[in-house]
Each structure stands twice: as structure tokens, then as C-alpha cells.
Write an enzyme that holds these catalytic residues in place. Structure first.
Site, PDB file in Angstrom:
ATOM      1  N   GLY A 331       7.485  -7.917  14.187  1.00 58.62           N
ATOM      2  CA  GLY A 331       6.818  -6.953  15.060  1.00 58.62           C
ATOM      3  C   GLY A 331       5.335  -7.254  15.091  1.00 58.62           C
ATOM      4  O   GLY A 331       4.701  -7.274  16.135  1.00 58.62           O
ATOM      5  N   ALA A 332       4.772  -7.505  13.897  1.00 62.23           N
ATOM      6  CA  ALA A 332       3.349  -7.801  13.782  1.00 62.23           C
ATOM      7  C   ALA A 332       3.086  -8.370  12.396  1.00 62.23           C
ATOM      8  O   ALA A 332       3.932  -8.289  11.506  1.00 62.23           O
ATOM      9  CB  ALA A 332       2.526  -6.535  13.999  1.00 62.23           C
ATOM     10  N   MET A 333       1.893  -8.945  12.219  1.00 58.55           N
ATOM     11  CA  MET A 333       1.529  -9.547  10.925  1.00 58.55           C
ATOM     12  C   MET A 333       0.074  -9.256  10.619  1.00 58.55           C
ATOM     13  O   MET A 333      -0.801  -9.488  11.445  1.00 58.55           O
ATOM     14  CB  MET A 333       1.795 -11.066  10.988  1.00 58.55           C
ATOM     15  N   GLU A 334      -0.173  -8.804   9.383  1.00 60.29           N
ATOM     16  CA  GLU A 334      -1.472  -8.244   8.998  1.00 60.29           C
ATOM     17  C   GLU A 334      -2.535  -9.245   8.581  1.00 60.29           C
ATOM     18  O   GLU A 334      -3.423  -8.905   7.800  1.00 60.29           O
ATOM     19  CB  GLU A 334      -1.264  -7.259   7.842  1.00 60.29           C
ATOM     20  N   ASN A 335      -2.492 -10.487   9.052  1.00 60.73           N
ATOM     21  CA  ASN A 335      -3.511 -11.473   8.670  1.00 60.73           C
ATOM     22  C   ASN A 335      -4.883 -10.787   8.621  1.00 60.73           C
ATOM     23  O   ASN A 335      -5.265 -10.076   9.547  1.00 60.73           O
ATOM     24  CB  ASN A 335      -3.573 -12.611   9.693  1.00 60.73           C
ATOM     25  N   HIS A 367       0.288   0.595  10.762  1.00 57.47           N
ATOM     26  CA  HIS A 367       0.918  -0.164   9.668  1.00 57.47           C
ATOM     27  C   HIS A 367       0.076  -1.376   9.282  1.00 57.47           C
ATOM     28  O   HIS A 367      -0.266  -1.588   8.121  1.00 57.47           O
ATOM     29  CB  HIS A 367       2.315  -0.596  10.123  1.00 57.47           C
ATOM     30  N   GLU A 368      -0.274  -2.168  10.289  1.00 56.07           N
ATOM     31  CA  GLU A 368      -0.988  -3.425  10.000  1.00 56.07           C
ATOM     32  C   GLU A 368      -2.403  -3.177   9.478  1.00 56.07           C
ATOM     33  O   GLU A 368      -2.892  -3.899   8.614  1.00 56.07           O
ATOM     34  CB  GLU A 368      -1.048  -4.307  11.249  1.00 56.07           C
ATOM     35  N   HIS A 371      -2.536  -2.434   5.815  1.00 58.63           N
ATOM     36  CA  HIS A 371      -2.446  -3.644   4.980  1.00 58.63           C
ATOM     37  C   HIS A 371      -3.811  -4.283   4.728  1.00 58.63           C
ATOM     38  O   HIS A 371      -3.961  -5.045   3.773  1.00 58.63           O
ATOM     39  CB  HIS A 371      -1.570  -4.696   5.670  1.00 58.63           C
ATOM     40  N   GLU A 390       4.966  -3.277   1.726  1.00 60.31           N
ATOM     41  CA  GLU A 390       5.627  -2.857   2.956  1.00 60.31           C
ATOM     42  C   GLU A 390       6.027  -1.389   2.928  1.00 60.31           C
ATOM     43  O   GLU A 390       5.925  -0.687   3.920  1.00 60.31           O
ATOM     44  CB  GLU A 390       6.837  -3.743   3.241  1.00 60.31           C
TER      45      GLU A 390
END
Length: 932
Positions: A331-335, A367-368, A371, A390
Site C-alpha cells: 500500500g505504501a512504504m515509510e522510507n 500510518h506511514e 513510522h 507495524e
């Protein structure tokens, strides 16, 4: 990472994608799904019994050793030059390293990369450059050993490596993402997805979360492309050898883990804002669609100060970019500083996006961004503690959305979307504890699931309730301060929360994180004068019925109790730390009901005595019970019926009491469970009777809502209308079907465009009862759609078509160029979830095309979702054996546990059908019969 886990959501307006941050998907036998927190998403078994007490590790563990610590990185100087035509890249690494122990070899992670040269230069120039004499690739372990002719002495030095790699099409590592320019030309961007173990596909590195370093990144890119990385740009100059290229240099990052590094090269527009605490926020969109980034920008600008205040720790970078990537598995990534999203998790078109899409975007952004502190600033020491990352982000995203959009009633939705889904999965013998010892990279993908995300979030919600907000925040603050720029384990957080609250957090929480499953709380009562005496006991709840073994585990269960006098107020709190106890509640008159677990916060099921249950039922009809408790009561009873502890007929009777229900989320959960039942009964010859039951239940609310939005309605009314009309249309309610066809015709002819919130229910209804012309029209709409949200909306309902030849056409379409690779899964899942014939056809299609599908998703969490959606709805014993046999000869290491869970679910469905089908049939016939 958010997965598209397809939280439990009704098909009329499905949305979510899980694990990558990984957000996740699914409910047993439920085909209604939604693509995420990756925010990707939706018993008595033949071979699960043996594993009942043996699930704290991954199946068939592969030998694995972490990297040696004799050499570790301090700073990576990394320059990459991608070729967007030939799909390759060149890289130069100059890493400052510390040699702890004299050695003549360096072991690093490396996958799908060819090293050209490698050398080591000791610090201070005293020694000469030492060239590596050998590169030994251990492909299975994704490692390379660089050998040197003499020992590298203790102290600092620079490791230099020149290498080349491929911009792959697997949506992991450094990969290519296909997009069309506004003029329609097909081009490619170069983008990254490194969590969990794929930074090693972009550059040789120490790819473990605890081996942190700083990064100085430079990218050599075509001068007409946007180049982004974690930090802000500090220099941009023409490339000396080619004036069509630019060299873009970024500021040094803070100390961080490799899985959070990111870079993107492509064509994008952006909108920009500043948070109240001075952080520059940009949302990057496809060219020409900057307008669609405004909603996410608004959410991000509100969210950063919220977290800043909540954690009492400032966001540590000067900027944060949120960018929509065309081909994206999660869905997404918290880089850190450069958060990547599926387009549908970030872009909102004011005219063409539905209410559920807005809500999804708000949750994924929440959410992201959580993080950025919890995961990025403080990182798990090893993947065993992934759940903390998570689960925490999956909980606090709701806190954040509740702050930004109080009208969403988002905490009630949490119970239906996360809490009940986690209970369903965790009741299986093939579940796993929240904390799982993982080693080999192929095992890590398996834990990006509803246990890590949704059960993790649910137990953190229970913990927050047990501690209280003030002490919880205090503990979080001290945890983030103590471990910032470092790594931590689950126990470190417990210690900080224990110090802040003075409660036995580690003792309580270890019973929830280190053993799998959860208890069923059995309650009985008696009245003594003005007091109510409650007898409460716990035992492990299993999807096949209560655990009756001798070695029954126990939990430390925070239990709250309320009474009919004030349903919203907790009268008593106790910690159940033994198998059973007796509790006295003073001053409760005999006519008052007593309820356990108000707010549905404790992670357990409840079985009341008949008298207690009887006293609670009027609270459903007259709405004196809170919505979340009406939902919880119904969901518990549905789960008990599936486990064979009560008759399903009792649940159907209860469902009829919801005729006055006004709450969207309560209807959504009812709808999900009726979807499960409808799927189960598609294996019988009285499937039409359950459709009639659904029509009868949903008609009054459908008539009340109507088709048109009324003045004063809000977000939840729009969601409820879409849900109810979709349910009635799918079940063949004639007036709904006729109106849907009329509106669809006007929409297609351009006379009256459907509002975004009505499109899913209308598309679903006309397809379910449509022919080849309907399907052709829908495919034409798909081709014309400029927005990914609209394409996905159509893809998810195509499977509703009934004719066998058209089902085949939809399945073929799933693998065509018209469907993005990550969306194929939801097309196939839609077919499997729509009918008995669809289920068989989808499973055959998966088997026939297994090689292509497995190659496409190569061990990521999408392969698990595909398997689950394809086979979870079967209800014949022999199908469990067939599925098991197929995957024994077609290995899918990242989905081994999913396969076991699916086989268990099939056997549970079969047992449920055998046990209750006749009674259900009799009940459905009897309620139709004229009164005698």
C-alpha cells in the site's frame, strides 16, 4: 510499510491494499476485500493438529546466519546511474567502515548485482589500496564474500565497490515502474522498495535493520527527470561526460537502516505546504495531476504536528516527500523523508474519488508518517520485532485520523476492519504468535500479515486502554528519547511503559505476544440482593471449538465491565490472571444487564450464559448498546457458530434484530458475515434462500436511505448508502437492480455521470445480473478511465459476472497489459469470491498460470494474498487435500503458512456446512412460510 491487506470490508465499496507498508487482506471464506498496511490489502484439520503447539517458528526453517560483525559500515557514499531505456544501472560505493577484528574477508548482502571491482583503503593513507582478489556469491543466502590477499587491520578504512545491476520488473529492490505521459507515450520511472530485505538488490550493503549508518547519495539522471531521495538536494550540476545528464547530490542522512533508504527518478508534478512546526511537505503526483495531491497534503500537514505533540519529539528531517508510484506492490512504504505510495493510497480527485478512498488515503498517510518516529527514528533490532513497528503504526493511524476527521467514527471502523479480522486469523491452529523468530529472508515476508498488523494494533489498543493515555504517552516519549537513532526490542518498550505506569506491562503483554491465539471468556451471573456476582473463566478459543487439551495456555486479560445503567461508562476493571475468578459488582438491580468488554477493546471472544445474552438483545433493537458493542456481540456469536459452539440459526435470528440499525460500521460487519454465509451456502441448493434473507434484512435501510444524497448527510451516510445498495443489488433486489441499470445507462451515455460513491454498487449490480454486452461496456469504461482509483474500482467487481465464458474472459483480462501487475490479484480474487463457478474457475486459472504468477510476485506478500483469495472459500474436504498437494509440488516459500491456513479454513467450512446446513435451510423456509 502498509499492506493492502484488504481489511474486512464489504464488496460494495472495497478498497484497501496491506502488507508495503505492508498494509493486509481478508476474512475466512470472505471474498470481499480491500486493497494497504502494506494501508497492500481480506480446527479439526487434517494436518494442522500436529502444529497446534508448534507454531512459534516458520514452517521448514532454512539454515540462516546473520552477518559477521568484524567489519561494519559508518557511512555509505553511494552514486547510482540508472538507464531508463535498457533497464540497467551502474553504481559506485565508497563506504567508510570500521574493522573491529583483523580479517582478510568482508561479508555483505548482495543479490542480483555484479561486482566489477572492489578494494579497501586503510584510513590515513599509511597503507596502499588493497584490491579484492575474489567475490564469492552465496545466492541462496543473498550474500557476497569479498576476499583480500592480506588481512585488513583493525581501524577505519574505505571500502570501494563498482557494480552493475538490473532495474527489474518485480516491484522490489531498485525497479522500473511503467507509466504513460499525458500524451499517451509509455515511459518508465526508476523507483525503490527495500523493506524487508531488498536494499541488497540496489547496492552491496549490510542489509540488517540493526546495522545502521549514514548515507550520502548521488544520482546521475536525465536532466528532464525529477530525482528524489531521503534528504534534500544540496547540489545539482551537469554530468561532465554527457550534457543530457545531471548529477544530483543529496544531504547526509541521519544514522538509519538500509531498508529505509529510497530514491525515485521519473516525471512528476507536486503540491507543497509547510507544517506548523516548519517542515516542508510535498506530495508528488503523475504529471498533470497535481490537484489530486491536495487532500494527502492537507492530511500530512495536520499529521506531522499531531505526532510531534503526541510523542513530544520533533520530526528530525528538514523535509518529507510523499510520492505516488504507478507499479507498487504494497500500500505504501515509510522510507525516511521519501514515503512511497500506490496511486490509490495517495491521490484523490475531488470529483471522481469516493468517500472510502479519502478515508483510505487519510489512514495510509497517518500510518506511514507515524513510522517516521516509530520505526525510522527507533528501529526494531531484528524482524522478530516487526510487529511492534507495524502493529503500532496500524493502531496510531486511527488515533491520527480520529484527530483529523472526528466525523469518520474511525474507532468503530477499527473493530470491523482490524480487530475482528485478527481474531478470525488468530483462531486458526496455523496462526502464529505476534513475535516470531525469523531468519532467512524468505521467512520475513510471511510475517507481513494480519497478525503483525491487525492483532498487533489490537493488543496495543488494549494496552493503551489498560495504561491510560497520559502514562502511555509518557512511556512512548521516554522510549523514543532513549533509543533514538538506535535499535530496540519489544521488551525495551514494555520497560519504558512499565516505568511510566507502574503496571506489570511486560508480564501482561508477553502472554499476548509470545503465545499465539487468544482466550474465550465464559461468563455466568447470579443476583444476590443488590449485588451481581459474575463467574468468569478463560480458555483458548479455536476456530474448531474451545481448546480442551490439558496444556491450555492462559492470558493476563484486562477485563472491563459496564451495566445498563450507563452503557458508555466502565463500572469495574480487573486483571484476570488465572483460569477463573468470581467478581462482585455492587448496586446492580435485577432488571439491569451487565456487559463484559465495553467498547470491544479486550482481544478476546465472549460466551455469555443464555440469560445474560437474552438480557443484552433488547439493547440491539432499541440501540441502547453502543454501536461498537452491538457490532462486537454479533461478531462474537457469528464466530461461535462457525466454531460449532452455537447454531448458526441463533445468529440469523440475532441478525434480524438489527432492522433499526443506523450505524454504517455495524452494517458493514453484518454484511461481511452474511457474505461469508452466502459464500458457504453457495455449495448448497438453497443459495437463493439466503439471498432472500439478505434482501429482507437490507430493504428497510435501503428504502430509508434512497439513492440521492440528502442535505446534512456526511461521510458515513455516503459509505452506508454504497454498502446497502451494493448488497441489495448483488442479492437481486428487483427495484435496486432496475434503478442501477437505468443509472448505469445514463452514466455510460454521458447523460448523468454517477457520483463516485454510487459507482461500485452500480457496477457490481449490473455486472452480477449482466451479459456479454455489460462486460464489454465495463471493459471499455476501464480502458477510458484516467484515474487508477476508477480502474481498480472496475477491476474489483468484474468477477461478479455470472456466465462461465465471461468469467474466463475476466480471468484472461487479469493477466493482460491493461491491468497493473499488483492489481491482477484483486481481479482473480473478485472472480473467486463471486460464485461457486467463479471459485472453481479462479483456482484452475491460478494453477494453469502458476509459473507466470509466481515469477511475477516472486515470494512477496502478494503471492500469499493471491492464494488466500483464490482458495479460502472452498468447503469440501477433498479441496483441502488438492490445495495442499498442489503446493507441495509448486513451492511458494513466502506463502507456506498461508497455504496451511487456507487448507484449515476449507476443512472448517466443510465441517460447518455438514453441521448446520439442514438447520439453516429449515429456518429460511420456515420464516417464509405463511403463519398457521
Amino acid at each position: 510499510m502498509l499492506l493492502v491487506l484488504g481489511r474486512r470490508v464489504s464488496l460494495s465499496f472495497v478498497k484497501r491494499v496491506i502488507p508495503q507498508d505492508p498494509v493486509l487482506l481478508s476474512k475466512p471464506i470472505l471474498q470481499n476485500f480491500r486493497t494497504i498496511k502494506f494501508r497492500v490489502i481480506h480446527s479439526s484439520t487434517v494436518f494442522a493438529i500436529a502444529t497446534r503447539q508448534n507454531t512459534d517458528t516458520m514452517p521448514e526453517r532454512r539454515p540462516f546466519v546473520r552477518l559477521p560483525t568484524d567489519v561494519y559500515p559508518v557511512n555509505y557514499g553511494l552514486c547510482l546511474k540508472p538507464d531508463l531505456i535498457d533497464f540497467t544501472f551502474e553504481g559506485k560505493l565508497e563506504a567508510i567502515v570500521e574493522v573491529n577484528l583483523a580479517t582478510n574477508q568482508i561479508v555483505m548482502n548482495c543479490a542480483d548485482i555484479d561486482i566489477i571491482t572492489a578494494s579497501f583503503v586503510p584510513e590515513g593513507g599509511e597503507g596502499e589500496e588493497i584490491n579484492a582478489t575474489g567475490f564469492n556469491y552465496q545466492n541462496e543466502d543473498e550474500k557476497v564474500t569479498l576476499s583480500f590477499p592480506s588481512a585488513l587491520q583493525k581501524g577505519s578504512g574505505t571500502l570501494k565497490i563498482d557494480f552493475v545491476g538490473e532495474l527489474n520488473d518485480k516491484m522490489k529492490g531498485f525497479y522500473r515502474s511503467k507509466y504513460a505521459t499525458p500524451a499517451g507515450e509509455i515511459r518508465y520511472a526508476a523507483v525503490t522498495q527495500f523493506e524487508a530485505t531488498d536494499a541488497r538488490r540496489a547496492f552491496p550493503c549490510w542489509d540488517e535493520p540493526a546495522i545502521k549508518a549514514t548515507f550520502d547519495i548521488s544520482l546521475i539522471v536525465p536532466k528532464d527527470r525529477v530525482a528524489l531521495s531521503n534528504m534534500n538536494v544540496i547540489d545539482r550540476k551537469p554530468h561532465p561526460e554527457d550534457d543530457s545528464l545531471l548529477e544530483v547530490k543529496f544531504a547526509t542522512t541521519p544514522i538509519m537502516s538500509t531498508y529505509l533508504v529510497a530514491f525515485v527518478i521519473g516525471e512528476y508534478d507536486f503540491v507543497e505546504g509547510q507544517s506548523s512546526d516548519g517542515v516542508t511537505v510535498r506530495v508528488y503526483t503523475p504529471t498533470g495531476k497535481a490537484e489530486q495531491g491536495k487532500f494527502a497534503l492537507e492530511v500530512a500537514v495536520k499529521t506531522l504536528p499531531f505526532y510531534n505533540d503526541y510523542f513530544n519529539v520533533p520530526y528530525p528531517l528538514p523535509k518529507i516527500d510523499l510520492i505516488a508510484i504507478a507499479d507498487f506492490a504494497a500500500g505504501a512504504m515509510e522510507n525516511w523523508g521519501l514515503v512511497t505510495y500506490r496511486e490509490t493510497a495517495l491521490l484523490i480527485d475531488p470529483k471522481n474519488s469516493c468517500s472510502s478512498s479519502r478515508q483510505w488515503v487519510a489512514l495510509v498517510v497517518g500510518h506511514e508518517l507515524a513510522h517516521q518516529w516509530f520505526g525510522n527514528l527507533v528501529t526494531m533490532e531484528w524482524w522478530t520485532h516487526l510487529w511492534l513497528n507495524e502493529g503500532f503504526a496500524s493502531w496510531i493511524e486511527y488515533l491520527c485520523v480520529d484527530h483529523c476527521f472526528p466525523d469518520y467514527d474511525i474507532w468503530t471502523q477499527f473493530v470491523s476492519a482490524d480487530y475482528t479480522r485478527a481474531l478470525d486469523l488468530d483462531a486458526l491452529d496455523n496462526s502464529h504468535p505476534i513475535e516470531v523468530n525469523v531468519g532467512h529472508p524468505s521467512e520475513v515476508d510471511e510475517i507481513f500479515d494480519a497478525i503483525s498488523y491487525s492483532k498487533g494494533a489490537s493488543v496495543i489498543r488494549m494496552l493503551h486502554n489498560y495504561i491510560g493515555d497520559e502514562d502511555f504517552r509518557k512511556g512512548m516519549h521516554s522510549y523514543l528519547l532513549k533509543f533514538q537513532h538506535k535499535n530496540a526490542a519489544t521488551e525495551d518498550l514494555w520497560e519504558c511503559l512499565e516505568q511510566a505506569s507502574g503496571k506489570p506491562i511486560a508480564l501482561v503483554m508477553s502472554s499476548w505476544t509470545k503465545q499465539m491465539g487468544f482466550p474465550i471468556i465464559v461468563v455466568d451471573q447470579e443476583q444476590q440482593g443488590d449485588d451481581r456476582i459474575l463467574k468468569i473463566s478463560q480458555k483458548k478459543f479455536c476456530a474448531s471449538g474451545p481448546h480442551n487439551g490439558e496444556d491450555c495456555p492462559n492470558w493476563m486479560v484486562p477485563i472491563s465491565i459496564c451495566t445498563g445503567e450507563d452503557p458508555g461508562c466502565t463500572k469495574l476493571k480487573v486483571l484476570l490472571d488465572s483460569p477463573e475468578t468470581t467478581i462482585t459488582i455492587n448496586n446492580v438491580s435485577p432488571d439491569q444487564w451487565v456487559k463484559i468488554n465495553p467498547g470491544t477493546v479486550g482481544f478476546y471472544r465472549i460466551q455469555y450464559s443464555s440469560a445474560m445474552l437474552e438480557s443484552l438483545l433488547p439493547g440491539i433493537r432499541n440501540l441502547t448498546l453502543l454501536p461498537v458493542d452491538r457490532l462486537g456481540l454479533q461478531n462474537d456469536l457469528f464466530s461461535l457458530s462457525r466454531a460449532g459452539m452455537i447454531s448458526t440459526v441463533e445468529v440469523l435470528k440475532l441478525m434480524e434484530a438489527f432492522v433499526n440499525e443506523p450505524n454504517y460500521t455495524v452494517w458493514s460487519d453484518l454484511s461481511c458475515n452474511l457474505g461469508v454465509l452466502s459464500s458457504l451456502l453457495s455449495h448448497t441448493d438453497f443459495h437463493e434462500e439466503i439471498q432472500e434473507f439478505i434482501r429482507d434484512l437490507f430493504t428497510p435501510i435501503g428504502l430509508k436511505l434512497g439513492w440521492e444524497c440528502k442535505q446534512g448527510e456526511g461521510h458515513l451516510d455516503a459509505l452506508l448508502r454504497g454498502l446497502v445498495l451494493g448488497k441489495l443489488g448483488k442479492a437481486g433486489h428487483k427495484p435496486t437492480l432496475e434503478e442501477a441499470r437505468r443509472r448505469f445507462k445514463d452514466h455510460v451515455e454521458g447523460k448523468q455521470i454517477l457520483s463516485a460513491d454510487l459507482r461500485s454498487p452500480v457496477y457490481l449490480t449490473v455486472l452480477k445480473h449482466g451479459d456479454s454486452a455489460t462486460l464489454d461496456t465495463m471493459l471499455k469504461l476501464h480502458k477510458q478511465a484516467d484515474m487508477q482509483e476508477e480502474k481498480n474500482r472496475i477491476e474489483r467487481v468484474l468477477g461478479a459476472i455470472s456466465a462461465p465464458d465471461l468469467i474466463q474472459k475476466v480471468l484472461t483480462f487479469a493477466l493482460s497489459e491493461d491491468v497493473r501487475p499488483q492489481d491482477t490479484v484483486s481481479v482473480i480474487g473478485g472472480v473467486a469470491g463471486s460464485s461457486k463457478h467463479g471459485r472453481k474457475a479462479a483456482w484452475k486459472f491460478v494453477k494453469d498460470n502458476w509459473e507466470e504468477l509466481h515469477n511475477r510476485y516472486q515470494g512477496g506478500f502478494l503471492i500469499s494474498r493471491l492464494i488466500k483469495l483464490s482458495v479460502d472459500g472452498f468447503a469440501i474436504d477433498k479441496m483441502a487435500a488438492e490445495v495442499k498437494s498442489f503446493f507441495e509440488s509448486h513451492h511458494a516459500p513466502a506463502a507456506e503458512r498461508t497455504v496451511q491456513q487456507c487448507c484449515e479454513n476449507i476443512l472448517l467450512n466443510a465441517a460447518w456446512l455438514k453441521r448446520d446446513a439442514d438447520d439453516i435451510h429449515q429456518y429460511l423456509l420456515k420464516r417464509k412460510a405463511p403463519p398457521v
